[in-house]
Design a protein around this motif. Sequence first.
Motif, PDB file in Angstrom:
ATOM      1  N   LEU A  54      30.458  42.031  68.528  1.00 28.59           N
ATOM      2  CA  LEU A  54      31.307  40.854  68.674  1.00 28.59           C
ATOM      3  C   LEU A  54      32.756  41.204  68.957  1.00 28.59           C
ATOM      4  N   LEU A  55      33.056  42.497  68.996  1.00 29.50           N
ATOM      5  CA  LEU A  55      34.409  42.986  69.260  1.00 29.50           C
ATOM      6  C   LEU A  55      35.414  42.472  68.230  1.00 29.50           C
ATOM      7  N   ILE A  56      34.932  42.284  66.990  1.00 27.52           N
ATOM      8  CA  ILE A  56      35.814  41.899  65.886  1.00 27.52           C
ATOM      9  C   ILE A  56      36.142  43.155  65.100  1.00 27.52           C
ATOM     10  N   SER A  57      37.384  43.598  65.158  1.00 26.08           N
ATOM     11  CA  SER A  57      37.763  44.815  64.454  1.00 26.08           C
ATOM     12  C   SER A  57      37.854  44.560  62.960  1.00 26.08           C
ATOM     13  N   GLU A  58      37.802  45.630  62.192  1.00 28.38           N
ATOM     14  CA  GLU A  58      37.909  45.515  60.742  1.00 28.38           C
ATOM     15  C   GLU A  58      39.251  44.905  60.345  1.00 28.38           C
ATOM     16  N   ASP A  59      40.329  45.327  61.005  1.00 27.65           N
ATOM     17  CA  ASP A  59      41.658  44.803  60.688  1.00 27.65           C
ATOM     18  C   ASP A  59      41.747  43.302  60.979  1.00 27.65           C
ATOM     19  N   LEU A  60      41.157  42.883  62.100  1.00 24.70           N
ATOM     20  CA  LEU A  60      41.158  41.449  62.432  1.00 24.70           C
ATOM     21  C   LEU A  60      40.354  40.663  61.403  1.00 24.70           C
ATOM     22  N   PHE A  61      39.226  41.209  60.980  1.00 31.25           N
ATOM     23  CA  PHE A  61      38.395  40.555  59.968  1.00 31.25           C
ATOM     24  C   PHE A  61      39.177  40.381  58.671  1.00 31.25           C
ATOM     25  N   ILE A  62      39.917  41.400  58.272  1.00 29.95           N
ATOM     26  CA  ILE A  62      40.695  41.336  57.032  1.00 29.95           C
ATOM     27  C   ILE A  62      41.774  40.263  57.132  1.00 29.95           C
ATOM     28  N   ILE A  63      42.436  40.181  58.294  1.00 30.37           N
ATOM     29  CA  ILE A  63      43.509  39.197  58.474  1.00 30.37           C
ATOM     30  C   ILE A  63      42.957  37.777  58.507  1.00 30.37           C
ATOM     31  N   VAL A  64      41.864  37.569  59.245  1.00 33.36           N
ATOM     32  CA  VAL A  64      41.323  36.224  59.455  1.00 33.36           C
ATOM     33  C   VAL A  64      40.568  35.710  58.236  1.00 33.36           C
ATOM     34  N   PHE A  65      39.827  36.596  57.564  1.00 38.56           N
ATOM     35  CA  PHE A  65      38.972  36.161  56.462  1.00 38.56           C
ATOM     36  C   PHE A  65      39.446  36.642  55.083  1.00 38.56           C
ATOM     37  N   CYS A  66      39.683  37.936  54.958  1.00 36.07           N
ATOM     38  CA  CYS A  66      39.918  38.512  53.625  1.00 36.07           C
ATOM     39  C   CYS A  66      41.218  38.036  52.986  1.00 36.07           C
ATOM     40  N   LEU A  67      42.303  38.047  53.735  1.00 35.58           N
ATOM     41  CA  LEU A  67      43.583  37.626  53.155  1.00 35.58           C
ATOM     42  C   LEU A  67      43.574  36.157  52.728  1.00 35.58           C
ATOM     43  N   PRO A  68      43.083  35.225  53.582  1.00 39.90           N
ATOM     44  CA  PRO A  68      42.998  33.825  53.126  1.00 39.90           C
ATOM     45  C   PRO A  68      42.091  33.653  51.909  1.00 39.90           C
ATOM     46  N   ILE A  69      40.976  34.371  51.873  1.00 38.00           N
ATOM     47  CA  ILE A  69      40.071  34.257  50.723  1.00 38.00           C
ATOM     48  C   ILE A  69      40.732  34.811  49.469  1.00 38.00           C
ATOM     49  N   LEU A  70      41.491  35.903  49.592  1.00 41.91           N
ATOM     50  CA  LEU A  70      42.229  36.443  48.451  1.00 41.91           C
ATOM     51  C   LEU A  70      43.211  35.410  47.911  1.00 41.91           C
ATOM     52  N   ILE A  71      43.947  34.764  48.804  1.00 46.21           N
ATOM     53  CA  ILE A  71      44.906  33.738  48.387  1.00 46.21           C
ATOM     54  C   ILE A  71      44.178  32.601  47.672  1.00 46.21           C
ATOM     55  N   VAL A  81      41.291  32.768  46.067  1.00 47.70           N
ATOM     56  CA  VAL A  81      40.805  33.259  44.768  1.00 47.70           C
ATOM     57  C   VAL A  81      41.944  33.253  43.746  1.00 47.70           C
ATOM     58  N   ILE A  82      43.120  33.720  44.162  1.00 40.89           N
ATOM     59  CA  ILE A  82      44.280  33.710  43.259  1.00 40.89           C
ATOM     60  C   ILE A  82      44.614  32.280  42.827  1.00 40.89           C
ATOM     61  N   TYR A  83      44.549  31.358  43.793  1.00 39.14           N
ATOM     62  CA  TYR A  83      44.823  29.950  43.481  1.00 39.14           C
ATOM     63  C   TYR A  83      43.806  29.408  42.479  1.00 39.14           C
ATOM     64  N   ALA A  84      42.517  29.765  42.652  1.00 36.57           N
ATOM     65  CA  ALA A  84      41.466  29.294  41.738  1.00 36.57           C
ATOM     66  C   ALA A  84      41.719  29.796  40.319  1.00 36.57           C
ATOM     67  N   ILE A  85      42.147  31.050  40.195  1.00 39.73           N
ATOM     68  CA  ILE A  85      42.418  31.613  38.868  1.00 39.73           C
ATOM     69  C   ILE A  85      43.656  30.981  38.240  1.00 39.73           C
ATOM     70  N   VAL A  86      44.696  30.793  39.046  1.00 41.27           N
ATOM     71  CA  VAL A  86      45.916  30.149  38.542  1.00 41.27           C
ATOM     72  C   VAL A  86      45.613  28.710  38.119  1.00 41.27           C
ATOM     73  N   PHE A  87      44.807  28.018  38.896  1.00 40.56           N
ATOM     74  CA  PHE A  87      44.424  26.643  38.559  1.00 40.56           C
ATOM     75  C   PHE A  87      43.707  26.607  37.210  1.00 40.56           C
ATOM     76  N   LEU A  88      42.819  27.565  36.994  1.00 45.94           N
ATOM     77  CA  LEU A  88      42.101  27.646  35.718  1.00 45.94           C
ATOM     78  C   LEU A  88      43.078  27.881  34.568  1.00 45.94           C
ATOM     79  N   MET A  89      44.062  28.728  34.808  1.00 47.44           N
ATOM     80  CA  MET A  89      45.078  29.001  33.775  1.00 47.44           C
ATOM     81  C   MET A  89      45.856  27.734  33.417  1.00 47.44           C
TER      82      MET A  89
END
Length: 533
Positions: free
Chosen positions: A308-325, A327-335
């Motif tokens: 699919l010509l999707i590089s690992e770095d592009l995958f991290i930017i498009v998917f991983c970073l937003p999902i990390l944000i 997840v952090i929001y979900a934990i803060v909300f629980l707090m």
Amino acid sequence: MQFKQSNIKRERVAVWLRFFLIIVLILGVFFRFVNIEQKLYWGDETFTSLRISGYTLPEFSQEILNGQIINSKDIQKFQKINSKKGLLDTIKGLAVEEPQLTPIYFIIVRIWAQSFGDSVATVRSLSVLISLLVFPAIYWLCIELFQSSIVGWIAVALVAVSPIHLIYAQQARPYSFWSLLILLSSAALLRAIRKKTKISWITYAATILSALYSHLLSVFVLIGHGIYIIFTERFRFTKTVIAYLVVSSLVILALTPWIWLTIVYKESVAGMTDWMKFPISSLILVKSWLKNICSILVYWNYEYEKRLLISEDLFIIVFCLPILIFVIYAIVFLMNQKNLKVTLFIFTLIGVTASALMIPDLVFGGRRSVIDRYAFPCILGIQIAIAYLLANKGTNPNFKNFHRKLWQIFATALISLGVISCTIISQTQTWDGREDFIIQASHIINEKTHPLVVSDKMDDIMPLSYRLNSQVKLMIGVKSEIRFLKNNFSDVFVFQPSDTYLLKLKETQKLNPIYQHFSGNTLWIINKNKQKN
């Protein structure tokens, strides 16, 4: 435990959302069974088969790694149930050669294979069935934490189509079983705290001891439970604290025989785990952490880059970073819900194991925290936090109808990411694309009329053996010259040799790379017409 749920107690759940969650659950079950035999039976899984067969590595080496001409069936003989080896041989092999692996899963698999067969699909099917029990287990834990069925249903849906759960649900390894016991022991602890009865504490003792005998990293779950109790009891020596101390002491005592084995056979442990201490760059470490968190919803497969010509770095930017944000929001909300008991439980479930894996890597170097399967306590804790966030936002009667519907649509989209990822995984032949080298190499080798494969290592030869046709011969553990064999075979391939053996071969033979994989692995072929002087 009574969770002060001013918002979530009166749940308003759209009919379409309930229907969607049921469909997701059905899809999760379907994905676990589809193409179960298609995936490469990779190295760790072949070691599962070696263990349940009752054979030991010295027995395997004596007959296979001796430079004799053999075929795939000779290798797989050591991965089949037989009358010469019994259950005690399975336990002994683990105790002496891999004591870092506790035995309960392998005992169950041995009994399962004896009863139903030892084919790849049959051995893997046990993990599939165990993974289905994770659904009611996480539902129970959510009920104990939140007294909310919708949180439980969303958590079940997240797990059902979570790529990381699907991958290990289909593997002949103990990680689905471990996930189940993490959840059961956690729910049993909360029930014991709530009920304060002997039978509830006995139930907790049985589940946490089973967890420890399914994976030694469960000790961090036990420690997390202890931290949780100490803080929630406000550092007082209450009956709950006493009950936990008694249970944990008895559990550790019951685990002592296996701990003693890890000490006695510490050289075996070191030989099997030293690879985790090999240093890697900080950049790779951080990328791996991001991908591990992302795998809860979307899984990175190296085939994406090739197809699919999707590089690992592009995958991290498009998917991983937003999902990390998120997840952090979900934990803060629980707090922000201001319920110490619930927040602390999720924190300890995530934080103790995460700290135990990440801190040694940061301080001493290594790759312990890179291995996603070691982080299942963290993964489960994060999924529960996400489930609570989505349930609260999507059913809160204090929110406007538009607000609730927006969050319901968002939850649907988020879970749909998992459905799409699981669909892709179900159609691939490897878990993350790196083992694709073995599959492609087997295609090239199988095309030849009478080929020979030589190597001096067993780790990759064992998975390869499941992909080779009957006409292929192998010579493993080569110690002598092979020039006299070249005329007896149509082609001679060199597969995954050690650097030392490859250099030795190049001194006398003309080697040509016939296939180079994107992972860096190379399949070599010996030129029959050329020989170095």
